[in-house]
Structure formats: C-alpha cells, structure tokens
Write a protein that holds these residues in place. Structure first.
Motif, PDB file in Angstrom:
ATOM      1  N   THR A 102      33.818  44.246  55.488  1.00 17.26           N
ATOM      2  CA  THR A 102      34.391  43.142  54.718  1.00 17.26           C
ATOM      3  C   THR A 102      35.512  43.588  53.791  1.00 17.26           C
ATOM      4  O   THR A 102      36.339  42.782  53.400  1.00 17.26           O
ATOM      5  N   GLY A 103      35.526  44.850  53.402  1.00 18.95           N
ATOM      6  CA  GLY A 103      36.547  45.371  52.510  1.00 18.95           C
ATOM      7  C   GLY A 103      35.976  46.355  51.512  1.00 18.95           C
ATOM      8  O   GLY A 103      34.912  46.930  51.724  1.00 18.95           O
ATOM      9  N   PHE A 104      36.683  46.516  50.392  1.00 28.17           N
ATOM     10  CA  PHE A 104      36.289  47.448  49.337  1.00 28.17           C
ATOM     11  C   PHE A 104      35.544  46.708  48.242  1.00 28.17           C
ATOM     12  O   PHE A 104      35.812  45.546  47.973  1.00 28.17           O
ATOM     13  N   ARG A 105      34.616  47.409  47.583  1.00 23.05           N
ATOM     14  CA  ARG A 105      33.918  46.840  46.436  1.00 23.05           C
ATOM     15  C   ARG A 105      33.492  47.962  45.504  1.00 23.05           C
ATOM     16  O   ARG A 105      33.378  49.103  45.913  1.00 23.05           O
ATOM     17  N   ILE A 106      33.280  47.586  44.254  1.00 24.68           N
ATOM     18  CA  ILE A 106      32.730  48.497  43.255  1.00 24.68           C
ATOM     19  C   ILE A 106      31.220  48.322  43.264  1.00 24.68           C
ATOM     20  O   ILE A 106      30.723  47.188  43.276  1.00 24.68           O
ATOM     21  N   ILE A 107      30.490  49.429  43.253  1.00 21.53           N
ATOM     22  CA  ILE A 107      29.036  49.377  43.131  1.00 21.53           C
ATOM     23  C   ILE A 107      28.650  50.153  41.878  1.00 21.53           C
ATOM     24  O   ILE A 107      28.950  51.345  41.770  1.00 21.53           O
ATOM     25  N   GLY A 134      42.370  51.026  43.983  1.00 17.82           N
ATOM     26  CA  GLY A 134      42.970  52.333  43.718  1.00 17.82           C
ATOM     27  C   GLY A 134      42.092  53.185  42.823  1.00 17.82           C
ATOM     28  O   GLY A 134      40.928  52.862  42.563  1.00 17.82           O
ATOM     29  N   ASP A 135      42.662  54.272  42.323  1.00 15.22           N
ATOM     30  CA  ASP A 135      41.936  55.187  41.441  1.00 15.22           C
ATOM     31  C   ASP A 135      41.903  54.640  40.017  1.00 15.22           C
ATOM     32  O   ASP A 135      42.836  53.960  39.569  1.00 15.22           O
ATOM     33  N   ALA A 145      43.563  46.697  41.962  1.00 15.98           N
ATOM     34  CA  ALA A 145      42.769  46.095  43.040  1.00 15.98           C
ATOM     35  C   ALA A 145      43.514  44.880  43.569  1.00 15.98           C
ATOM     36  O   ALA A 145      44.117  44.132  42.808  1.00 15.98           O
ATOM     37  N   CYS A 146      43.458  44.703  44.888  1.00 17.47           N
ATOM     38  CA  CYS A 146      44.159  43.585  45.521  1.00 17.47           C
ATOM     39  C   CYS A 146      43.185  42.792  46.377  1.00 17.47           C
ATOM     40  O   CYS A 146      42.308  43.364  47.024  1.00 17.47           O
ATOM     41  N   LYS A 147      43.341  41.461  46.350  1.00 18.99           N
ATOM     42  CA  LYS A 147      42.548  40.537  47.162  1.00 18.99           C
ATOM     43  C   LYS A 147      43.471  39.758  48.077  1.00 18.99           C
ATOM     44  O   LYS A 147      44.631  39.528  47.752  1.00 18.99           O
ATOM     45  N   THR A 148      42.919  39.314  49.199  1.00 18.34           N
ATOM     46  CA  THR A 148      43.662  38.443  50.104  1.00 18.34           C
ATOM     47  C   THR A 148      43.259  37.006  49.835  1.00 18.34           C
ATOM     48  O   THR A 148      42.075  36.682  49.826  1.00 18.34           O
ATOM     49  N   TYR A 149      44.252  36.144  49.598  1.00 18.67           N
ATOM     50  CA  TYR A 149      44.020  34.737  49.303  1.00 18.67           C
ATOM     51  C   TYR A 149      44.708  33.865  50.353  1.00 18.67           C
ATOM     52  O   TYR A 149      45.749  33.279  50.094  1.00 18.67           O
ATOM     53  N   GLY A 150      44.175  33.773  51.534  1.00 12.04           N
ATOM     54  CA  GLY A 150      44.695  32.889  52.576  1.00 12.04           C
ATOM     55  C   GLY A 150      46.202  32.829  52.637  1.00 12.04           C
ATOM     56  O   GLY A 150      46.869  33.827  52.873  1.00 12.04           O
ATOM     57  N   GLU A 151      46.769  31.639  52.376  1.00 10.12           N
ATOM     58  CA  GLU A 151      48.216  31.435  52.465  1.00 10.12           C
ATOM     59  C   GLU A 151      48.997  32.168  51.373  1.00 10.12           C
ATOM     60  O   GLU A 151      50.155  32.499  51.548  1.00 10.12           O
ATOM     61  N   GLY A 165      33.696  46.398  38.072  1.00  3.63           N
ATOM     62  CA  GLY A 165      34.316  45.486  39.015  1.00  3.63           C
ATOM     63  C   GLY A 165      34.825  44.197  38.404  1.00  3.63           C
ATOM     64  O   GLY A 165      35.353  43.337  39.102  1.00  3.63           O
ATOM     65  N   THR A 166      34.714  44.044  37.091  1.00  3.19           N
ATOM     66  CA  THR A 166      35.219  42.852  36.418  1.00  3.19           C
ATOM     67  C   THR A 166      36.743  42.879  36.410  1.00  3.19           C
ATOM     68  O   THR A 166      37.341  43.909  36.079  1.00  3.19           O
ATOM     69  N   GLU A 167      37.353  41.756  36.762  1.00  2.00           N
ATOM     70  CA  GLU A 167      38.810  41.673  36.729  1.00  2.00           C
ATOM     71  C   GLU A 167      39.262  41.568  35.281  1.00  2.00           C
ATOM     72  O   GLU A 167      39.033  40.563  34.616  1.00  2.00           O
ATOM     73  N   VAL A 168      39.910  42.609  34.798  1.00  2.00           N
ATOM     74  CA  VAL A 168      40.435  42.634  33.434  1.00  2.00           C
ATOM     75  C   VAL A 168      41.815  41.997  33.415  1.00  2.00           C
ATOM     76  O   VAL A 168      42.160  41.246  32.513  1.00  2.00           O
ATOM     77  N   ILE A 169      42.620  42.290  34.408  1.00  2.57           N
ATOM     78  CA  ILE A 169      43.910  41.626  34.632  1.00  2.57           C
ATOM     79  C   ILE A 169      43.759  40.931  35.983  1.00  2.57           C
ATOM     80  O   ILE A 169      43.590  41.591  37.015  1.00  2.57           O
ATOM     81  N   PRO A 170      43.756  39.593  36.004  1.00  6.23           N
ATOM     82  CA  PRO A 170      43.440  38.848  37.228  1.00  6.23           C
ATOM     83  C   PRO A 170      44.332  39.225  38.415  1.00  6.23           C
ATOM     84  O   PRO A 170      45.486  39.610  38.246  1.00  6.23           O
ATOM     85  N   THR A 171      43.782  39.080  39.597  1.00  2.00           N
ATOM     86  CA  THR A 171      44.516  39.373  40.827  1.00  2.00           C
ATOM     87  C   THR A 171      45.440  38.185  41.143  1.00  2.00           C
ATOM     88  O   THR A 171      45.122  37.333  41.955  1.00  2.00           O
ATOM     89  N   GLN A 172      46.613  38.200  40.485  1.00  2.00           N
ATOM     90  CA  GLN A 172      47.576  37.115  40.641  1.00  2.00           C
ATOM     91  C   GLN A 172      49.000  37.619  40.862  1.00  2.00           C
ATOM     92  O   GLN A 172      49.924  36.839  41.020  1.00  2.00           O
ATOM     93  N   PHE A 173      49.176  38.944  40.903  1.00  2.00           N
ATOM     94  CA  PHE A 173      50.503  39.530  41.020  1.00  2.00           C
ATOM     95  C   PHE A 173      50.751  40.052  42.433  1.00  2.00           C
ATOM     96  O   PHE A 173      49.837  40.491  43.110  1.00  2.00           O
ATOM     97  N   ASP A 174      52.029  40.015  42.845  1.00  2.00           N
ATOM     98  CA  ASP A 174      52.388  40.516  44.171  1.00  2.00           C
ATOM     99  C   ASP A 174      52.229  42.029  44.263  1.00  2.00           C
ATOM    100  O   ASP A 174      51.936  42.570  45.326  1.00  2.00           O
ATOM    101  N   LYS A 175      52.407  42.716  43.136  1.00  2.00           N
ATOM    102  CA  LYS A 175      52.342  44.173  43.128  1.00  2.00           C
ATOM    103  C   LYS A 175      51.982  44.639  41.728  1.00  2.00           C
ATOM    104  O   LYS A 175      52.404  44.031  40.742  1.00  2.00           O
ATOM    105  N   VAL A 176      51.204  45.707  41.628  1.00  2.00           N
ATOM    106  CA  VAL A 176      50.917  46.341  40.348  1.00  2.00           C
ATOM    107  C   VAL A 176      51.180  47.837  40.504  1.00  2.00           C
ATOM    108  O   VAL A 176      51.072  48.387  41.596  1.00  2.00           O
TER     109      VAL A 176
END
Length: 175
Positions: A110-115, A130-131, A140-146, A158-169
C-alpha cells in the motif's frame, strides 16, 4: 557445549550448521538455510525458521525475514512487527518521549507508513517518507487522486505537522 561437557557429555543445544556471536549474550544459528537465535544458556530466543536475521542500525532491534517479508523483534525475543513488510528502515529512538519511543519507516504493497513500536501505532499511508531531520520531522508525500502527489512533513509518530498540500518540499535542519 558448556564448560562441563567433559563431565556431562551432554550438549546444551542441538547440532547446527553454523553458530556465531550476534549481540550481547545471543548467538545466531543456522540449520540448513534457516536462521534462529540462541541465548548463551542454549535456550532458543527465536526458533530456526527465518530466511535472514540481522541487527538494526541502532543494534537495539532484530530484523527478521521470511518469504521475502521483513518484521522486527526486540532483543528479548518479543515480536514487535510481524514479517509482513517489503522493508523496514530508519529506526529512530525519540529521547524526547517517555520510555524512548522507537519509530520505524515500513513499506508494504500500500505504501510507506510510520510505526511507533512502544504503542504499536500506525500512521497514514504515504507514497514516500524521507529521513528525519534534527527537528524530528521527515518529508512525506501522499497521492490525492486528481491532485496528484502532495507533500508536507510528519513527526516521529506520523502526525502531519506541516500538512501534505505542497507540490514539493525540501529537507531542512540545523547546521
């Protein structure tokens, strides 16, 4: 055999094809193509049933592999992650958390995850992680359909501190 073998003539453990020191008072043993771990007194910590056994980078965790799937065991023989992942990397000890919480990055179909190992919590699934930097954040990057791939930063649990909303970090940290 133990130091009294000349008197008892009884070996501590069964015959193995290979025995080598592993970590602390543990020995890695091989029988045929399978591996296990023995304590110094000859009792089994891990049965001889794994394709591969190795130490993590921090030497605090034991990576186990069977049928090309990886899991994690602690040095007391407790299974922390069953061998269901394609790989496990980045074992991080977070000393800012009580009991030094340990975190791994694991990948499966399914992909990568933090445990988080102490509480056995799983994060959301990401396309990449990433590291961790000196601030305890990992890109961390997520795929959002379109919308496609969107990136942000996550912390050790695994908590998003800076939301996954950017094209690149980009990586950042203290110099």
């Amino acid at each position: 055999i133990d130091n009294k073998y000349d008197v008892t003539k009884k070996p501590i453990s069964q015959l193995y094809d290979e025995i080598e020191p592993f970590v602390g008072d543990l020995f890695k043993v091989r029988s045929g193509k399978l591996y296990g771990l023995l304590k110094i007194d000859g009792t089994a910590l891990l049965d001889v049933s794994y394709d591969k056994i190795s130490l993590s980078d921090a030497n605090q965790w034991i990576l186990i592999e069977t049928n090309k799937k990886v899991g994690l065991v602690d040095v007391d023989g407790n299974t922390r992650i069953k061998p269901t992942y394609d790989f496990i990397r980045s074992i991080v000890i977070n000393t800012d958390v009580p009991n030094n919480a340990a975190t791994v990055v694991a990948k499966d179909a399914t992909g990568f995850r933090i445990i988080e190992l102490n509480e056995r919590k799983l994060s959301d699934v990401y396309a990449s992680i990433g590291d961790f930097n000196s601030f305890g954040l990992a890109p961390a990057c997520k795929t959002y359909g379109e919308k496609g791939l969107k990136c942000g930063y996550i912390n050790f649990d695994g908590t998003e501190v800076i939301p996954t909303q950017f094209d690149k970090v980009e990586p950042f940290g203290q110099h």
